[in-house]
Design a protein around this motif. Structure first.
Motif, mmCIF file in Angstrom:
data_model
loop_
_atom_site.group_PDB
_atom_site.id
_atom_site.type_symbol
_atom_site.label_atom_id
_atom_site.label_comp_id
_atom_site.label_asym_id
_atom_site.label_seq_id
_atom_site.Cartn_x
_atom_site.Cartn_y
_atom_site.Cartn_z
ATOM 1 N N PRO A 55 1.029 36.551 24.442
ATOM 2 C CA PRO A 55 0.648 37.588 23.486
ATOM 3 C C PRO A 55 -0.187 38.714 24.110
ATOM 4 C CG PRO A 55 -0.738 35.667 23.175
ATOM 5 C CD PRO A 55 0.313 35.302 24.198
ATOM 6 N N ALA A 56 -0.817 38.458 25.243
ATOM 7 C CA ALA A 56 -1.641 39.476 25.903
ATOM 8 C C ALA A 56 -0.844 40.304 26.910
ATOM 9 C CB ALA A 56 -2.822 38.813 26.612
ATOM 10 N N GLU A 57 0.414 39.925 27.137
ATOM 11 C CA GLU A 57 1.272 40.601 28.113
ATOM 12 C C GLU A 57 0.561 40.768 29.450
ATOM 13 O OE1 GLU A 57 2.860 44.167 26.352
ATOM 14 O OE2 GLU A 57 3.772 43.037 24.718
ATOM 15 N N CYS A 58 -0.020 39.670 29.914
ATOM 16 C CA CYS A 58 -0.833 39.722 31.138
ATOM 17 C C CYS A 58 -0.192 38.975 32.307
ATOM 18 C CB CYS A 58 -2.227 39.162 30.843
ATOM 19 S SG CYS A 58 -2.246 37.410 30.450
ATOM 20 N N ILE A 59 1.139 38.835 32.287
ATOM 21 C CA ILE A 59 1.817 38.134 33.385
ATOM 22 C C ILE A 59 2.844 39.079 34.008
ATOM 23 C CG2 ILE A 59 3.050 36.045 34.081
ATOM 24 C CD1 ILE A 59 2.004 34.731 31.496
ATOM 25 N N PRO A 60 2.381 39.995 34.840
ATOM 26 C CA PRO A 60 3.296 40.937 35.484
ATOM 27 C C PRO A 60 3.928 40.347 36.752
ATOM 28 C CG PRO A 60 1.076 41.437 36.158
ATOM 29 C CD PRO A 60 0.981 40.298 35.157
ATOM 30 N N ARG A 61 4.953 41.044 37.207
ATOM 31 C CA ARG A 61 5.557 40.736 38.506
ATOM 32 C C ARG A 61 4.856 41.589 39.550
ATOM 33 N NH1 ARG A 61 10.609 39.753 35.818
ATOM 34 N NH2 ARG A 61 11.460 37.820 36.642
ATOM 35 N N LEU A 62 4.616 40.984 40.687
ATOM 36 C CA LEU A 62 4.049 41.720 41.819
ATOM 37 C C LEU A 62 5.155 41.895 42.851
ATOM 38 C CD1 LEU A 62 0.643 39.845 42.178
ATOM 39 C CD2 LEU A 62 1.081 42.016 41.038
ATOM 40 N N PRO A 63 5.709 43.088 42.967
ATOM 41 C CA PRO A 63 6.843 43.315 43.870
ATOM 42 C C PRO A 63 6.568 42.917 45.322
ATOM 43 C CG PRO A 63 6.437 45.250 42.530
ATOM 44 C CD PRO A 63 5.317 44.296 42.266
ATOM 45 N N GLU A 64 5.323 43.024 45.747
ATOM 46 C CA GLU A 64 5.020 42.699 47.148
ATOM 47 C C GLU A 64 5.153 41.201 47.445
ATOM 48 O OE1 GLU A 64 0.954 43.212 45.070
ATOM 49 O OE2 GLU A 64 2.944 44.067 44.935
ATOM 50 N N PHE A 65 5.254 40.365 46.408
ATOM 51 C CA PHE A 65 5.416 38.927 46.601
ATOM 52 C C PHE A 65 6.754 38.421 46.074
ATOM 53 C CE2 PHE A 65 0.762 39.487 46.329
ATOM 54 C CZ PHE A 65 0.442 39.047 47.602
ATOM 55 N N ALA A 66 7.685 39.332 45.849
ATOM 56 C CA ALA A 66 8.982 38.980 45.273
ATOM 57 C C ALA A 66 9.764 38.037 46.185
ATOM 58 C CB ALA A 66 9.792 40.233 45.010
ATOM 59 N N GLU A 67 10.434 37.094 45.542
ATOM 60 C CA GLU A 67 11.363 36.206 46.228
ATOM 61 C C GLU A 67 12.755 36.490 45.674
ATOM 62 O OE1 GLU A 67 9.584 31.969 47.078
ATOM 63 O OE2 GLU A 67 8.877 32.640 45.112
ATOM 64 N N THR A 68 13.767 36.266 46.485
ATOM 65 C CA THR A 68 15.139 36.461 46.024
ATOM 66 C C THR A 68 15.520 35.327 45.080
ATOM 67 O OG1 THR A 68 16.124 35.169 47.804
ATOM 68 C CG2 THR A 68 15.763 37.541 48.234
ATOM 69 N N LYS A 69 16.582 35.549 44.325
ATOM 70 C CA LYS A 69 17.090 34.484 43.438
ATOM 71 C C LYS A 69 17.454 33.247 44.261
ATOM 72 C CE LYS A 69 17.078 36.501 39.398
ATOM 73 N NZ LYS A 69 16.269 36.087 38.284
ATOM 74 N N GLU A 70 17.972 33.467 45.459
ATOM 75 C CA GLU A 70 18.340 32.342 46.322
ATOM 76 C C GLU A 70 17.100 31.537 46.730
ATOM 77 O OE1 GLU A 70 19.421 35.543 46.893
ATOM 78 O OE2 GLU A 70 21.465 35.228 46.135
ATOM 79 N N GLN A 71 16.027 32.222 47.090
ATOM 80 C CA GLN A 71 14.784 31.535 47.454
ATOM 81 C C GLN A 71 14.214 30.771 46.263
ATOM 82 O OE1 GLN A 71 12.904 35.182 48.838
ATOM 83 N NE2 GLN A 71 12.626 34.261 50.875
ATOM 84 N N LEU A 72 14.259 31.391 45.087
ATOM 85 C CA LEU A 72 13.757 30.720 43.889
ATOM 86 C C LEU A 72 14.623 29.508 43.550
ATOM 87 C CD1 LEU A 72 12.899 33.907 41.827
ATOM 88 C CD2 LEU A 72 11.258 32.304 42.826
ATOM 89 N N TRP A 73 15.943 29.623 43.743
ATOM 90 C CA TRP A 73 16.842 28.507 43.486
ATOM 91 C C TRP A 73 16.562 27.349 44.450
ATOM 92 C CZ3 TRP A 73 19.631 26.902 39.621
ATOM 93 C CH2 TRP A 73 20.511 25.843 39.822
ATOM 94 N N GLU A 74 16.348 27.666 45.710
ATOM 95 C CA GLU A 74 16.014 26.619 46.695
ATOM 96 C C GLU A 74 14.720 25.907 46.308
ATOM 97 O OE1 GLU A 74 15.950 28.325 50.626
ATOM 98 O OE2 GLU A 74 18.048 28.967 50.467
ATOM 99 N N LYS A 75 13.741 26.660 45.848
ATOM 100 C CA LYS A 75 12.484 26.063 45.404
ATOM 101 C C LYS A 75 12.734 25.164 44.189
ATOM 102 C CE LYS A 75 8.984 28.881 45.135
ATOM 103 N NZ LYS A 75 7.956 29.833 44.633
ATOM 104 N N TYR A 76 13.542 25.640 43.247
ATOM 105 C CA TYR A 76 13.888 24.843 42.070
ATOM 106 C C TYR A 76 14.525 23.518 42.486
ATOM 107 C CZ TYR A 76 16.821 23.111 38.330
ATOM 108 O OH TYR A 76 17.461 22.286 37.438
#
Length: 85
Positions: A55-76
């Motif tokens: 509700p506070a909209e306080c969870i932004p994305r930080l582009p400097e720490f972005a991971e690719t979908k492939e990296q996120l899938w491997e982590k999953y």
């Protein structure tokens, strides 16, 4: 993982149960996201659930720490194996 919880967090505890990887926990003054567990909901949902419910909209994305979908899938996949073991 490029999500973070900012100082605008109102400590409402809505994001924590929404996280399918249990990556969110209570900190001293605001909630925190464990980057080793956060897959931005890849493997579970199309969008990060914490962002959708906050509700506070306080969870932004930080582009400097972005991971690719492939990296996120491997982590999953790694996390899924650890949970089963």
């Amino acid at each position: 993982m490029s999500l973070t919880i900012t100082e605008d967090c109102i400590y409402c505890d809505i994001c924590r149960p929404a996280c399918p990887n249990r990556a969110i926990s209570a900190g001293d003054e605001l909630y925190v996201i464990n980057p080793n567990l956060c897959t931005e909901c890849v493997g579970h949902y199309d969008e990060p659930q914490c962002q959708l419910v906050c509700p506070a909209e306080c969870i932004p994305r930080l582009p400097e720490f972005a991971e690719t979908k492939e990296q996120l899938w491997e982590k999953y996949e790694r996390i899924s194996v650890e949970i089963v073991s």
